[in-house]
Write a protein that holds these residues in place. Structure first.
Motif, PDB file in Angstrom:
ATOM      1  N   ASP A 179       0.830  -1.202   0.000  1.00  0.00           N
ATOM      2  CA  ASP A 179       0.000   0.000   0.000  1.00  0.00           C
ATOM      3  C   ASP A 179       0.864   1.252   0.000  1.00  0.00           C
ATOM      4  N   LEU A 180       1.916   1.259   0.803  1.00  0.00           N
ATOM      5  CA  LEU A 180       2.822   2.404   0.861  1.00  0.00           C
ATOM      6  C   LEU A 180       3.511   2.629  -0.476  1.00  0.00           C
ATOM      7  N   GLN A 181       4.051   1.557  -1.047  1.00  0.00           N
ATOM      8  CA  GLN A 181       4.812   1.680  -2.291  1.00  0.00           C
ATOM      9  C   GLN A 181       3.928   2.120  -3.453  1.00  0.00           C
ATOM     10  N   ARG A 182       2.700   1.607  -3.470  1.00  0.00           N
ATOM     11  CA  ARG A 182       1.787   1.930  -4.571  1.00  0.00           C
ATOM     12  C   ARG A 182       1.403   3.402  -4.546  1.00  0.00           C
ATOM     13  N   ARG A 183       1.353   3.998  -3.346  1.00  0.00           N
ATOM     14  CA  ARG A 183       0.979   5.410  -3.238  1.00  0.00           C
ATOM     15  C   ARG A 183       2.190   6.320  -3.044  1.00  0.00           C
ATOM     16  N   SER A 184       3.397   5.746  -3.150  1.00  0.00           N
ATOM     17  CA  SER A 184       4.656   6.505  -3.028  1.00  0.00           C
ATOM     18  C   SER A 184       4.796   7.171  -1.659  1.00  0.00           C
ATOM     19  N   TYR A 185       4.461   6.411  -0.615  1.00  0.00           N
ATOM     20  CA  TYR A 185       4.637   6.870   0.757  1.00  0.00           C
ATOM     21  C   TYR A 185       5.732   6.060   1.445  1.00  0.00           C
ATOM     22  N   VAL A 186       6.330   6.682   2.455  1.00  0.00           N
ATOM     23  CA  VAL A 186       7.203   5.985   3.398  1.00  0.00           C
ATOM     24  C   VAL A 186       6.744   6.383   4.803  1.00  0.00           C
ATOM     25  N   GLY A 187       7.094   5.579   5.808  1.00  0.00           N
ATOM     26  CA  GLY A 187       6.676   5.887   7.173  1.00  0.00           C
ATOM     27  C   GLY A 187       7.737   5.514   8.185  1.00  0.00           C
ATOM     28  N   ARG A 188       7.696   6.201   9.330  1.00  0.00           N
ATOM     29  CA  ARG A 188       8.706   5.965  10.363  1.00  0.00           C
ATOM     30  C   ARG A 188       8.153   5.232  11.576  1.00  0.00           C
ATOM     31  N   THR A 189       6.872   5.356  11.838  1.00  0.00           N
ATOM     32  CA  THR A 189       6.290   4.739  13.037  1.00  0.00           C
ATOM     33  C   THR A 189       5.612   3.428  12.664  1.00  0.00           C
ATOM     34  N   ILE A 190       6.112   2.344  13.228  1.00  0.00           N
ATOM     35  CA  ILE A 190       5.567   1.015  12.958  1.00  0.00           C
ATOM     36  C   ILE A 190       4.831   0.543  14.205  1.00  0.00           C
ATOM     37  N   GLY A 191       3.608   0.080  14.039  1.00  0.00           N
ATOM     38  CA  GLY A 191       2.827  -0.344  15.189  1.00  0.00           C
ATOM     39  C   GLY A 191       2.065  -1.628  14.932  1.00  0.00           C
ATOM     40  N   ILE A 192       1.640  -2.251  16.017  1.00  0.00           N
ATOM     41  CA  ILE A 192       0.824  -3.458  15.934  1.00  0.00           C
ATOM     42  C   ILE A 192      -0.439  -3.272  16.764  1.00  0.00           C
ATOM     43  N   LYS A 193      -1.435  -4.069  16.446  1.00  0.00           N
ATOM     44  CA  LYS A 193      -2.691  -4.072  17.194  1.00  0.00           C
ATOM     45  C   LYS A 193      -3.087  -5.516  17.444  1.00  0.00           C
ATOM     46  N   LEU A 194      -3.416  -5.825  18.670  1.00  0.00           N
ATOM     47  CA  LEU A 194      -3.864  -7.171  19.045  1.00  0.00           C
ATOM     48  C   LEU A 194      -5.194  -7.061  19.776  1.00  0.00           C
ATOM     49  N   ARG A 195      -6.110  -7.920  19.407  1.00  0.00           N
ATOM     50  CA  ARG A 195      -7.350  -8.037  20.179  1.00  0.00           C
ATOM     51  C   ARG A 195      -7.460  -9.486  20.642  1.00  0.00           C
ATOM     52  N   PHE A 196      -7.603  -9.658  21.941  1.00  0.00           N
ATOM     53  CA  PHE A 196      -7.625 -10.998  22.506  1.00  0.00           C
ATOM     54  C   PHE A 196      -9.055 -11.543  22.563  1.00  0.00           C
ATOM     55  N   ALA A 197      -9.154 -12.810  22.952  1.00  0.00           N
ATOM     56  CA  ALA A 197     -10.452 -13.492  22.976  1.00  0.00           C
ATOM     57  C   ALA A 197     -11.438 -12.796  23.906  1.00  0.00           C
ATOM     58  N   ASP A 198     -10.933 -12.111  24.930  1.00  0.00           N
ATOM     59  CA  ASP A 198     -11.822 -11.405  25.851  1.00  0.00           C
ATOM     60  C   ASP A 198     -12.125  -9.974  25.379  1.00  0.00           C
ATOM     61  N   PHE A 199     -11.759  -9.662  24.109  1.00  0.00           N
ATOM     62  CA  PHE A 199     -11.999  -8.381  23.453  1.00  0.00           C
ATOM     63  C   PHE A 199     -11.105  -7.259  23.983  1.00  0.00           C
ATOM     64  N   ARG A 200     -10.155  -7.583  24.844  1.00  0.00           N
ATOM     65  CA  ARG A 200      -9.184  -6.568  25.263  1.00  0.00           C
ATOM     66  C   ARG A 200      -8.250  -6.284  24.090  1.00  0.00           C
ATOM     67  N   THR A 201      -8.043  -4.997  23.824  1.00  0.00           N
ATOM     68  CA  THR A 201      -7.217  -4.580  22.692  1.00  0.00           C
ATOM     69  C   THR A 201      -5.982  -3.857  23.191  1.00  0.00           C
TER      70      THR A 201
END
Length: 387
Positions: free
Chosen positions: A302-324
């Protein structure tokens, strides 16, 4: 033309390319048309060219490794092989399926071509990724169905690939419609057609109803969209939050007020997926690792196709109990390289105790800007595990 079509004030099309990555590969290898083909793995699975110019393709039988299916042809899907599936599992289901490496340079090329063909006819487009878009056709009024068919033909002429289009008064129905008559389908929906075309579908066909909500609805005896539409509001409010219960009833009747976002300044790129079943960090480690890598590759694309670069890399996890939970880190230099994104996201993941089953996994790249990334692509070839 039906009077209900003439009276529609909004027309939204959802265009979804048919088995996109696999279809691009079949342009290169037309002899594989009609066969079960899986795209995934690295250059080691590339076809061997014989001295006489013919090609020898690797089969899934006996595959050993941590590769993941990027996509598959409809013939392979009929055997149970779908995207994000580990190739070793795919080999058990379809040992004679043919295996090809992914070529994201080609996929980006054809993505650009089909979107250029669309915007030459209807410029009000919302980009949803490499192989799908929404198009606002409201300005064409009663001619919207004819314009949508012109778009479908233009995409095939520009790329040699087929797409499926759902045309409806809103994004919800348009997206459902694009999946109803694949491949190469054209589905026209209005509000009057909801009981006939939408209500018989399983509730999971509605984008936003995940496996947990599907199971809770099943426990209430609600299996189809029609049963959801006729459910007593008090029953839904008893088992879901008030806002979600209201949303469930609205979408079951085909109502959706979201607009087609044609112009907006991006602040980040992200990809996430909700699993069909909650995954265990240890027992399902290989499957999770493959999905994690695929998400990083998709964000990088997605970044390459729109000619973007980014510095902040993040993750998101949602567990079985819906805690995110979310974690992120900032790189010294911006990047759009899948390997570097994967490495940084993996470091973020190490900061999260993986003691509960996981129901959702996501990867995000923020602090984006137009420009070039730091040199080198060798990081993209690293074999990284989930954590």
């Amino acid at each position: 033309m039906d009077s209900s079509l003439q009276q529609a004030e909004r027309w939204v099309a959802h265009l979804d390319m048919d088995a996109f990555y696999a279809s691009v590969e079949l342009l290169r290898y037309p002899e594989l048309r009609g066969l079960p083909v899986v795209v995934g793995g690295g250059s080691a699975v590339a076809p061997i060219v014989r001295p006489d110019g013919t090609r020898e393709f690797r089969r899934l039988r006996g595959y050993a490794g941590r590769g993941v299916a990027t996509t598959s042809t409809y013939e392979a899907r009929a055997l149970g092989v779908f995207s994000a599936m580990g190739l070793m599992k795919a080999a058990q289901l379809a040992p004679d399926a043919l295996l090809l490496p992914a070529d994201f340079t080609q996929y980006r090329k054809y993505s650009r071509l089909f979107k250029e063909a669309v915007t030459a006819i209807a410029p009000r487009m919302e980009d949803r990724g490499i192989d799908e878009i929404y198009i606002d056709l409201s300005e064409f009024g009663p001619q919207a169905p004819e314009v949508a068919r012109r778009i479908k033909a233009a995409v095939q002429e520009a790329t040699g690939l087929t797409c499926s289009i759902g045309l409806a008064p809103n994004k919800l129905l348009a997206k459902i419609g694009s999946d109803l008559d694949k491949p190469s389908g054209f589905t026209l929906l209005d509000y009057d057609s909801v009981p006939e075309r939408i209500w018989p579908l399983p509730v999971r066909k509605i984008n936003g109803i995940g496996p947990k909500s599907e199971q809770r609805l099943k426990n209430l005896g609600i299996l189809t969209v029609g049963e959801l539409a006729k459910a007593p509001p008090d029953l839904l409010q008893e088992h879901f939050s008030l806002s979600y219960a209201r949303w469930l009833l609205a979408v079951a009747h085909g109502r959706d007020d979201r607009v087609v976002q044609t112009e907006s300044e991006r602040k980040s790129f992200s990809r996430e997926t909700t699993f069909d079943r909650d995954l265990h960090a240890v027992r399902d480690r290989q499957e999770l690792s493959g999905i994690f890598t695929a998400l990083c590759e998709q964000v990088a694309d997605d970044l390459q196709r729109r000619s973007y670069v980014g510095r902040t890399i993040g993750i998101k996890l949602r567990f079985a109990d819906f805690r995110t939970v979310t974690r992120d880190m900032t790189l010294p230099e911006p990047t759009c390289d899948a390997g570097r994104i994967r490495h940084a996201a993996g470091l973020c993941l190490k900061r999260v105790p993986l003691e509960r089953r996981i129901r959702l996994l996501g990867v995000r790249v923020g602090s984006i800007s137009h420009g070039e990334a730091e040199g080198g692509q060798d990081a993209g070839s690293r074999q990284l595990t989930l954590y």
